[in-house]
Design a protein around this motif. Structure first.
Motif, PDB file in Angstrom:
ATOM      1  N   ALA A   1      39.977  31.533  34.364  1.00 46.07           N
ATOM      2  CA  ALA A   1      39.058  31.459  35.514  1.00 46.07           C
ATOM      3  C   ALA A   1      39.255  32.667  36.418  1.00 46.07           C
ATOM      4  O   ALA A   1      39.663  32.545  37.580  1.00 46.07           O
ATOM      5  N   VAL A   2      38.956  33.839  35.882  1.00 48.54           N
ATOM      6  CA  VAL A   2      39.094  35.066  36.665  1.00 48.54           C
ATOM      7  C   VAL A   2      37.783  35.349  37.382  1.00 48.54           C
ATOM      8  O   VAL A   2      36.715  34.831  37.030  1.00 48.54           O
ATOM      9  N   GLN A   3      37.878  36.147  38.403  1.00 48.87           N
ATOM     10  CA  GLN A   3      36.697  36.434  39.224  1.00 48.87           C
ATOM     11  C   GLN A   3      35.550  36.977  38.377  1.00 48.87           C
ATOM     12  O   GLN A   3      35.729  37.871  37.553  1.00 48.87           O
TER      13      GLN A   3
ATOM     14  N   GLY B   1      30.010  26.731  37.494  1.00 48.24           N
ATOM     15  CA  GLY B   1      29.407  27.832  38.240  1.00 48.24           C
ATOM     16  C   GLY B   1      30.151  29.128  37.979  1.00 48.24           C
ATOM     17  O   GLY B   1      30.803  29.293  36.931  1.00 48.24           O
ATOM     18  N   THR B   2      30.079  30.023  38.933  1.00 48.89           N
ATOM     19  CA  THR B   2      30.707  31.338  38.815  1.00 48.89           C
ATOM     20  C   THR B   2      31.968  31.392  39.669  1.00 48.89           C
ATOM     21  O   THR B   2      31.972  30.951  40.821  1.00 48.89           O
ATOM     22  N   VAL B   3      33.018  31.913  39.081  1.00 54.05           N
ATOM     23  CA  VAL B   3      34.282  32.052  39.807  1.00 54.05           C
ATOM     24  C   VAL B   3      34.136  33.214  40.784  1.00 54.05           C
ATOM     25  O   VAL B   3      33.933  34.368  40.391  1.00 54.05           O
ATOM     26  N   THR B   4      34.186  32.895  42.086  1.00 54.38           N
ATOM     27  CA  THR B   4      34.029  33.915  43.115  1.00 54.38           C
ATOM     28  C   THR B   4      35.364  34.408  43.666  1.00 54.38           C
ATOM     29  O   THR B   4      35.407  35.452  44.333  1.00 54.38           O
ATOM     30  N   GLU B   5      36.433  33.664  43.415  1.00 50.64           N
ATOM     31  CA  GLU B   5      37.761  34.096  43.835  1.00 50.64           C
ATOM     32  C   GLU B   5      38.807  33.393  42.968  1.00 50.64           C
ATOM     33  O   GLU B   5      38.578  32.282  42.491  1.00 50.64           O
ATOM     34  N   ASN B   6      39.933  34.069  42.739  1.00 52.17           N
ATOM     35  CA  ASN B   6      40.993  33.483  41.916  1.00 52.17           C
ATOM     36  C   ASN B   6      42.347  33.761  42.560  1.00 52.17           C
ATOM     37  O   ASN B   6      42.665  34.898  42.884  1.00 52.17           O
ATOM     38  N   TRP B   7      43.132  32.693  42.769  1.00 49.11           N
ATOM     39  CA  TRP B   7      44.462  32.844  43.359  1.00 49.11           C
ATOM     40  C   TRP B   7      45.585  32.461  42.389  1.00 49.11           C
ATOM     41  O   TRP B   7      46.751  32.450  42.759  1.00 49.11           O
ATOM     42  N   THR B   8      45.215  32.138  41.172  1.00 52.62           N
ATOM     43  CA  THR B   8      46.213  31.671  40.214  1.00 52.62           C
ATOM     44  C   THR B   8      46.852  32.855  39.490  1.00 52.62           C
ATOM     45  O   THR B   8      46.145  33.659  38.867  1.00 52.62           O
ATOM     46  N   GLY B   9      48.170  32.938  39.622  1.00 50.07           N
ATOM     47  CA  GLY B   9      48.906  33.943  38.853  1.00 50.07           C
ATOM     48  C   GLY B   9      49.566  33.236  37.678  1.00 50.07           C
ATOM     49  O   GLY B   9      48.896  32.737  36.776  1.00 50.07           O
TER      50      GLY B   9
END
Length: 362
Positions: free
Chosen positions: A203-205, A87-95
């Motif tokens: 997997a960026v927003q 699907g679509t990445v709606t949020e990303n918390w991975t640095g």
């Protein structure tokens, strides 16, 4: 007889007397020499037969077990991180880092949790399912502080309850629906360690992702340090590598803790070595956490050796007493041992020499 004749006679008598004296001295010398040749040899007293040494002193010594060792690293190759959601990445918390049990990213508004399990998760799970993947999930949920049954290979009510709690914490559920007890594979992303560094994260927003596609890379790193030809100990020890002190539990000869390995890998000493130098082994120091009391005896006083078990003998050659011991180490012609059923402070001398060959150990 005239005076002239008397003087001539005296002159002739003087040489004759001289020859007689010389002949007598020569005869005496020859007689002494002949006697010396025929007399039996006698060895000097200092070369006489030595006395037999049958005992030697023993002393108590505190042993810290400090020794220089060589450690060999195990280094992993780069590993790809694969997503399970499409699907679509709606949020990303991975640095640059991912931790097991924390949010990694969000696909179609549903959170994907990074999870490290001994066996990678590969299917949806519900109450009643069994397998090694279930056992690994139970273990990790327990480590993270959630309800579970560690070491159990069954997905039971506790496992489902622990998973529900994790989904509530990640924002995927309010925890009231029955299906909240089920684990959906798409809500997880497997990582190879509890904490991993991540490179090339994609997997960026706003990006599109597919299940099974790589999202990033975990660079290869130090995953284990093992003591070359190391022998396990019954005691807890400390292995110090490049000034990083790592605890070694009893029976262990290697470091596998990811945090300690990361500290070691970050040191100048480790970074300054080539991969070939690391593979050849690196110097380290091994020390017992607590010193132990040992008995220092000559190496020749130890007999009947069987692995680390052996014996020493005390008393006299006429009345020897065999004492079972455990060999701790040997150094400079001496052995450090621990006596069984005897206080080391009570041993002052040990037997050595031929008497030991007549004794039985064990």
């Amino acid at each position: 007889m005239t005076r002239k004749q008397q003087r001539n006679g005296k002159r002739r008598a003087a040489p004759a007397l001289t020859w007689v004296l010389l002949a007598a001295a020569t005869a005496a010398a020859l007689t002494v020499g002949a006697c010396a040749l025929w007399l039996p040899d006698r060895a000097p007293s200092v070369l006489g037969a030595p006395s037999m040494v049958e005992s030697a002193p023993a002393s108590v010594q505190e042993y810290s077990g400090t020794q220089q060792v060589n450690v060999v690293p195990t280094v992993s190759g780069n590993r790809e991180l694969l997503g399970n959601a499409s699907g679509t990445v709606t949020e990303n918390w991975t640095g640059g880092e991912l931790r097991s049990g924390t949010r990694a990213y969000q696909v179609n508004d549903r959170t994907v949790v990074a999870l490290h399990t001994a066996t990678p998760l590969y299917r949806d799970l519900k109450v009643g399912d069994k397998g090694e993947d279930v056992r690994s999930l139970n273990d990790e949920l327990g480590r993270l502080g959630y309800d579970s049954v560690p070491q159990s290979a069954e997905y039971n009510w506790n496992t489902g309850n622990g998973w529900r709690q994790l989904m509530v914490d990640s924002g995927n559920s309010n925890g009231v629906a029955p299906e909240d007890m089920d684990m959906r594979l798409s809500d997880t992303m497997w990582i190879p360690e509890d904490v991993v560094n991540v490179r090339d994260w994609t997997a960026v927003q706003g990006s599109a992702v597919q299940a099974g596609a790589p999202l990033g890379t975990v660079p290869g790193g130090l995953v284990k340090l093992a003591i070359r030809n190391g022998s396990p100990s019954e005691k807890e020890r400390t292995l110090t590598v490049f000034d990083v002190a790592a605890p070694l539990p009893a029976g262990s000869t290697e470091i596998t803790d990811a945090g300690l390995l990361a500290q070691i890998a970050a040191t100048e000493g480790y970074q300054g070595k080539t991969p070939e130098e690391r593979a050849a082994g690196m110097d380290a120091q091994l020390t017992l956490n607590q010193t132990i009391q040992t008995l220092r005896v000559p190496a020749g006083a130890v007999f009947g050796t069987d692995g680390a078990s052996a014996c020493i003998a005390t008393g006299t050659t006429q009345a020897p007493e065999t004492v079972p011991v455990r060999i701790i180490t040997s150094e400079l012609g001496a052995s450090l041992v621990q006596a069984e059923h005897m206080d080391a402070n009570d041993v002052h001398d040990v037997l050595i020499g031929p008497t030991l060959a007549t004794l039985r150990c064990g």
